[in-house]
Design a protein around this motif. Structure first.
Motif: not given
Length: 250
Positions: A12-18
């Protein structure tokens, strides 16, 4: 030195933040903005002191003289009544004028009677009021209809007496026809005693009931006893209230 502890690796830390874009509401603009700007400019123009004066400058011949800027009192207007002289004061030997009547004739006025003090009362809290409004004066005794029976009571008594006469006439007709008979006093007393004995039995049974009515049968039995006792109480009141009881003759 203390070691820096990083959070554990996670997907979850690697997911890009919108990025969330917040749109601000439009700035408030008053509808009187243009009017205020014009008024402000106009007021600024009047306060300027640079440049030539806009008012007319006096000529050298009209220079400021002494006492010119002192305030002057308004001129007195000519009054015609001031020139008319009043009649002279009459002498002591002159006779007073007779036959003159004024709006108020002092010869007919009577001497004024001094006002009598009004009776008042003061309560324990210091409140002062007229005695006649305090309720301590028996002013209702002076009424014309005091002590008389009101008309509505007379009418109610007449209706009650008329209804009693109609009931007695009805009983008389029924007795003549043989449709009813009078219950003897001994029979009424025996029935009254039997009703009281039955009520004592039901009351004794009611006192022996359980305090907790957790079942439907207990609740129904309790309600049945209460209804029977209430019916017996009504019958006992009926026999005790009316000494004369008529029974249908079948």
């Amino acid at each position: 030195m203390s070691e820096v502890v990083y959070p554990p690796e996670s997907v979850y830390n690697n997911l890009p933040k919108i990025a969330v874009l917040t749109q601000k509401p439009p700035r408030y603009m008053s509808k009187f903005r243009s009017t205020v700007i014009l008024e402000e400019k106009a007021n600024k123009e009047t306060l300027r002191t640079m440049g030539p004066a806009k008012e007319e400058v006096a000529s050298p011949d009209r220079y400021t003289k002494k006492h010119l800027k002192e305030p002057k009192l308004p001129s007195k207007e000519f009054c015609h009544s001031c020139t008319v002289k009043k009649p002279p004061v009459p002498a002591r030997t002159d006779n007073p004028p007779m036959g003159i009547h004024t709006k108020r004739d002092f010869t007919k006025t009577t001497t004024l009677v001094p006002m009598k003090p009004q009776p008042t009362c003061v309560d324990s809290k210091g409140h002062k009021q007229r005695l006649e409004h305090s309720g301590l004066v028996p002013k209702y005794l002076k009424k014309k209809d005091y002590g008389e029976v009101p008309e509505y009571l007379i009418q109610r008594n007449e209706e009650k007496q008329r209804a009693q006469e109609d009931y007695e006439n009805f009983l008389k007709d029924q007795k003549e026809q043989g449709a009813i008979k009078l219950m003897p006093d001994m029979e009424r007393q025996s029935l009254l005693e039997d009703l009281k004995k039955n009520w004592d039995k039901l009351h004794h049974e009611y006192q022996g009931l359980s305090l907790v009515t957790d079942t439907l049968s207990k609740k129904a039995h309790k309600e049945q006893l209460e209804a029977a006792m209430k019916q017996l109480e009504d019958d006992i009141d009926l026999f005790e209230k009316f000494k004369t009881i008529y029974l249908p003759n079948h």
